[in-house]
Design a protein around this motif. Structure first.
Motif, PDB file in Angstrom:
ATOM      1  N   ASP A 185       0.791  -1.224   0.006  1.00  0.00           N
ATOM      2  CA  ASP A 185      -0.051  -0.131   0.195  1.00  0.00           C
ATOM      3  C   ASP A 185       0.938   1.203  -0.193  1.00  0.00           C
ATOM      4  N   ASP A 186       1.977   1.064   0.846  1.00  0.00           N
ATOM      5  CA  ASP A 186       2.820   2.534   0.864  1.00  0.00           C
ATOM      6  C   ASP A 186       4.210   2.314   0.363  1.00  0.00           C
ATOM      7  N   ARG A 187       4.832   3.470  -0.165  1.00  0.00           N
ATOM      8  CA  ARG A 187       6.187   3.284  -0.503  1.00  0.00           C
ATOM      9  C   ARG A 187       7.036   3.757   0.769  1.00  0.00           C
ATOM     10  N   PRO A 188       7.868   2.963   1.748  1.00  0.00           N
ATOM     11  CA  PRO A 188       8.455   3.222   2.727  1.00  0.00           C
ATOM     12  C   PRO A 188       9.731   3.569   2.657  1.00  0.00           C
ATOM     13  N   HIS A 189      10.223   4.081   1.600  1.00  0.00           N
ATOM     14  CA  HIS A 189      11.684   4.449   1.317  1.00  0.00           C
ATOM     15  C   HIS A 189      12.183   5.059   2.195  1.00  0.00           C
ATOM     16  N   VAL A 190      11.757   6.441   2.810  1.00  0.00           N
ATOM     17  CA  VAL A 190      12.028   6.940   3.969  1.00  0.00           C
ATOM     18  C   VAL A 190      12.379   6.566   5.140  1.00  0.00           C
ATOM     19  N   LEU A 191      11.432   5.738   5.411  1.00  0.00           N
ATOM     20  CA  LEU A 191      11.466   4.683   6.565  1.00  0.00           C
ATOM     21  C   LEU A 191      12.402   3.851   6.767  1.00  0.00           C
ATOM     22  N   ARG A 192      12.769   3.074   5.525  1.00  0.00           N
ATOM     23  CA  ARG A 192      14.097   2.350   5.758  1.00  0.00           C
ATOM     24  C   ARG A 192      15.444   3.141   5.828  1.00  0.00           C
ATOM     25  N   GLN A 193      15.287   4.285   4.970  1.00  0.00           N
ATOM     26  CA  GLN A 193      16.550   4.975   4.990  1.00  0.00           C
ATOM     27  C   GLN A 193      16.775   5.672   6.414  1.00  0.00           C
ATOM     28  N   ALA A 194      15.871   6.174   7.161  1.00  0.00           N
ATOM     29  CA  ALA A 194      15.992   6.936   8.492  1.00  0.00           C
ATOM     30  C   ALA A 194      16.308   6.056   9.304  1.00  0.00           C
ATOM     31  N   ILE A 195      15.912   4.564   9.255  1.00  0.00           N
ATOM     32  CA  ILE A 195      16.193   3.579  10.272  1.00  0.00           C
ATOM     33  C   ILE A 195      17.958   3.324  10.077  1.00  0.00           C
ATOM     34  N   LYS A 196      18.468   3.363   8.636  1.00  0.00           N
ATOM     35  CA  LYS A 196      19.571   2.966   8.473  1.00  0.00           C
ATOM     36  C   LYS A 196      20.527   4.024   9.074  1.00  0.00           C
ATOM     37  N   CYS A 197      19.975   5.427   8.829  1.00  0.00           N
ATOM     38  CA  CYS A 197      20.945   6.620   8.925  1.00  0.00           C
ATOM     39  C   CYS A 197      21.044   6.928  10.606  1.00  0.00           C
ATOM     40  N   CYS A 198      19.967   6.681  11.266  1.00  0.00           N
ATOM     41  CA  CYS A 198      19.844   7.037  12.621  1.00  0.00           C
ATOM     42  C   CYS A 198      21.096   6.617  13.591  1.00  0.00           C
ATOM     43  N   ARG A 199      21.599   7.529  14.168  1.00  0.00           N
ATOM     44  CA  ARG A 199      22.558   7.070  15.128  1.00  0.00           C
ATOM     45  C   ARG A 199      21.901   6.047  16.189  1.00  0.00           C
ATOM     46  N   LYS A 200      22.683   5.005  16.936  1.00  0.00           N
ATOM     47  CA  LYS A 200      22.263   3.974  17.618  1.00  0.00           C
ATOM     48  C   LYS A 200      21.575   4.927  18.839  1.00  0.00           C
ATOM     49  N   GLY A 201      20.613   4.344  19.485  1.00  0.00           N
ATOM     50  CA  GLY A 201      20.040   4.816  20.497  1.00  0.00           C
ATOM     51  C   GLY A 201      19.233   6.292  20.235  1.00  0.00           C
ATOM     52  N   GLY A 202      18.978   6.537  18.987  1.00  0.00           N
ATOM     53  CA  GLY A 202      18.354   7.678  18.441  1.00  0.00           C
ATOM     54  C   GLY A 202      16.875   7.659  18.369  1.00  0.00           C
ATOM     55  N   THR A 203      16.204   8.736  17.798  1.00  0.00           N
ATOM     56  CA  THR A 203      14.743   8.487  17.891  1.00  0.00           C
ATOM     57  C   THR A 203      14.322   8.937  16.404  1.00  0.00           C
ATOM     58  N   LEU A 204      13.241   8.353  16.092  1.00  0.00           N
ATOM     59  CA  LEU A 204      12.755   8.276  14.648  1.00  0.00           C
ATOM     60  C   LEU A 204      11.285   8.892  14.887  1.00  0.00           C
ATOM     61  N   SER A 205      10.986  10.174  14.406  1.00  0.00           N
ATOM     62  CA  SER A 205       9.594  10.830  14.476  1.00  0.00           C
ATOM     63  C   SER A 205       9.053  10.669  13.161  1.00  0.00           C
ATOM     64  N   VAL A 206       7.595  10.194  12.971  1.00  0.00           N
ATOM     65  CA  VAL A 206       7.159   9.767  11.965  1.00  0.00           C
ATOM     66  C   VAL A 206       5.729  10.828  11.752  1.00  0.00           C
ATOM     67  N   PRO A 207       5.835  12.076  11.382  1.00  0.00           N
ATOM     68  CA  PRO A 207       4.489  12.659  11.041  1.00  0.00           C
ATOM     69  C   PRO A 207       4.132  12.352   9.555  1.00  0.00           C
ATOM     70  N   GLY A 208       4.702  11.729   8.812  1.00  0.00           N
ATOM     71  CA  GLY A 208       4.317  11.654   7.497  1.00  0.00           C
ATOM     72  C   GLY A 208       3.274  10.553   7.491  1.00  0.00           C
ATOM     73  N   VAL A 209       2.233  10.874   6.440  1.00  0.00           N
ATOM     74  CA  VAL A 209       1.215   9.968   6.773  1.00  0.00           C
ATOM     75  C   VAL A 209       1.285   8.605   6.005  1.00  0.00           C
ATOM     76  N   TYR A 210       0.949   7.636   6.599  1.00  0.00           N
ATOM     77  CA  TYR A 210       1.147   6.223   5.757  1.00  0.00           C
ATOM     78  C   TYR A 210      -0.337   5.634   5.984  1.00  0.00           C
ATOM     79  N   ILE A 211      -0.890   4.765   4.976  1.00  0.00           N
ATOM     80  CA  ILE A 211      -2.213   4.636   4.756  1.00  0.00           C
ATOM     81  C   ILE A 211      -2.638   3.315   5.463  1.00  0.00           C
ATOM     82  N   ARG A 212      -1.551   2.051   4.761  1.00  0.00           N
ATOM     83  CA  ARG A 212      -1.843   0.663   5.189  1.00  0.00           C
ATOM     84  C   ARG A 212      -0.881  -0.120   5.740  1.00  0.00           C
ATOM     85  N   GLU A 213      -0.365  -0.829   4.783  1.00  0.00           N
ATOM     86  CA  GLU A 213       0.876  -1.648   4.998  1.00  0.00           C
ATOM     87  C   GLU A 213       2.086  -1.259   4.027  1.00  0.00           C
ATOM     88  N   SER A 214       3.148  -1.517   4.759  1.00  0.00           N
ATOM     89  CA  SER A 214       4.398  -1.263   3.800  1.00  0.00           C
ATOM     90  C   SER A 214       5.280  -2.487   4.017  1.00  0.00           C
TER      91      SER A 214
END
Length: 389
Positions: free
Chosen positions: A286-315
């Motif tokens: 349903d969704d194109r989660p490219h940014v989620l994948r990239q943010a998980i890879k890039c974020c430092r260990k122990g960091g925080t990922l905030s998601v205001p972007g709207v997702y619809i159903r499944e990724s």
């Protein structure tokens, strides 16, 4: 009255529809003086949001003048100038009592449908499908506002509409995104997506004490706005590798906080981007989660990922293993707008921020269908459209 209505994928029309009437004693009717097209509206425009019906009135970023109130409304009077949050909240359920207004238990009349899809129903939203209430939206001359004592904020100052309109959604959304990121003094914050929500996330990151803000996009005018108005370091993902650049900017540690202000229609590069596009078109995801994948890879260990972007159903192919092993915290959600209205209005009135900087196009409601196309295609350097009915 005139309104923008949905008639299928990329088919928005200006039509005459019935003027709204009071349905409950807690309702108010406003005459809309300004309304905007949101990036989330493009999910409807492109046919990704389930539950849309032909003729639905669009829009969830309105403001205007109160012209009628129900007998039980106590905080508003005819003639008040108000901004209306996109979340519809009863004010009396457990979630509203805990100021989680976008999770209201009572405002979605189609809660059973939403619960089947999500497990539980969030709040009803203006102009955002029958899955979330089927409420007529604010891209119209008039709007019915349920639970009128809970939603609108009154603007008593003479600030122009353009400066306060975005209290309806994108300013609180960007601010809550920064708050959810748990930003601490001295942090590096990376923001994916330099549309209006991303721009306000950048502005808000500085308010929470960031030391460095990095803006990631592929549209040059958006990156220029992030640099000129948000003092952000910019990364064009079509010209350089995002992971490598972020590691270089952070001494190899990665950003402390990452904000996904893109959501379901992320544009990936290379084979991954093509695969996401094909899977979505073939209804395999349903969704194109490219940014989620990239943010998980890039974020430092122990960091925080905030998601205001709207997702619809499944990724598909979310790297949950790296997320867990890097001990990342993830926070997301539709915005609890009512919680932020008064403090953010105060910031505007005090001159700490002028939200109108994101506006690139101002036009009439009659031009709405053309503006949807322009905004969707990112033509004419279009970043934010405000319409006057």
């Amino acid at each position: 009255m005139k309104a923008l209505t949905w008639h299928g994928e990329q088919d928005i029309r200006v039509e005459e529809v019935p003027k709204p009437e009071l349905a409950n004693p807690t309702d108010a009717i406003i005459e809309v003086t300004a309304t905007a097209i949101c990036g989330s509206d493009l999910h409807l425009y492109n046919g990704y949001m389930p539950g849309m019906r032909e003729g639905d009135v669009l829009g969830h970023e309105p403001m205007g003048e109160v012209v009628e109130v129900g007998r039980d409304v106590e905080t508003l009077e005819v003639g008040d100038r108000v901004v209306v949050p996109f979340t519809i909240s009863c004010g009396s359920c457990w979630f509203c009592g805990n100021e989680m207004f976008s999770l209201c238990d009572n405002s979605n009349p189609n809660a059973e449908l939403a619960s089947k899809a999500m497990g539980h129903s969030p709040a009803g939203l203006f102009g955002f499908s029958h899955l979330l209430g089927g409420y007529a939206g604010g891209q119209a001359e008039y709007l019915r506002v349920p639970y009128a004592d809970v939603g609108p904020v009154t603007v008593d100052s003479d600030l122009p509409d353009e400066q306060v309109l975005f209290l309806s959604d994108i300013f609180p959304t960007g601010y809550m995104a920064a708050e959810n990121a748990d930003i601490e003094d001295g942090d590096t914050v990376a923001v994916w997506g330099c549309g209006p929500v991303g721009q306000f996330a950048i502005q808000s990151a500085w308010m929470f004490g960031a030391n460095q803000v990095i803006a990631i996009d592929r549209v040059q005018e958006r990156l220029d706005m992030a640099s000129d108005h948000g003092d952000a370091v910019t990364v064009n993902f079509e010209h350089e590798d995002v992971y490598d650049r972020l590691q270089s900017l952070t001494g190899g540690r990665g950003p402390d906080r990452c904000i996904d202000a893109v959501g379901t229609e992320a544009h990936g590069t290379g084979l991954e981007g093509v695969t996401d596009q094909v899977k979505q078109e073939m209804h395999l995801q349903d969704d194109r989660p490219h940014v989620l994948r990239q943010a998980i890879k890039c974020c430092r260990k122990g960091g925080t990922l905030s998601v205001p972007g709207v997702y619809i159903r499944e990724s598909d192919n979310i790297p949950f293993g790296p997320l867990m092993n890097k001990a990342l915290t993830v926070k997301s959600g539709q915005t609890h707008v009512q919680h932020y209205l008064d403090p953010l209005l105060e910031k505007i009135e005090d001159g700490e921020i002028d939200p109108s900087f994101v506006i690139t196009h101002q036009t009439s409601l009659e031009d709405g269908p053309e503006m949807y196309e322009t905004f969707n295609d990112k033509d004419d350097d279009c970043i934010k459209v405000v319409m006057t009915p």
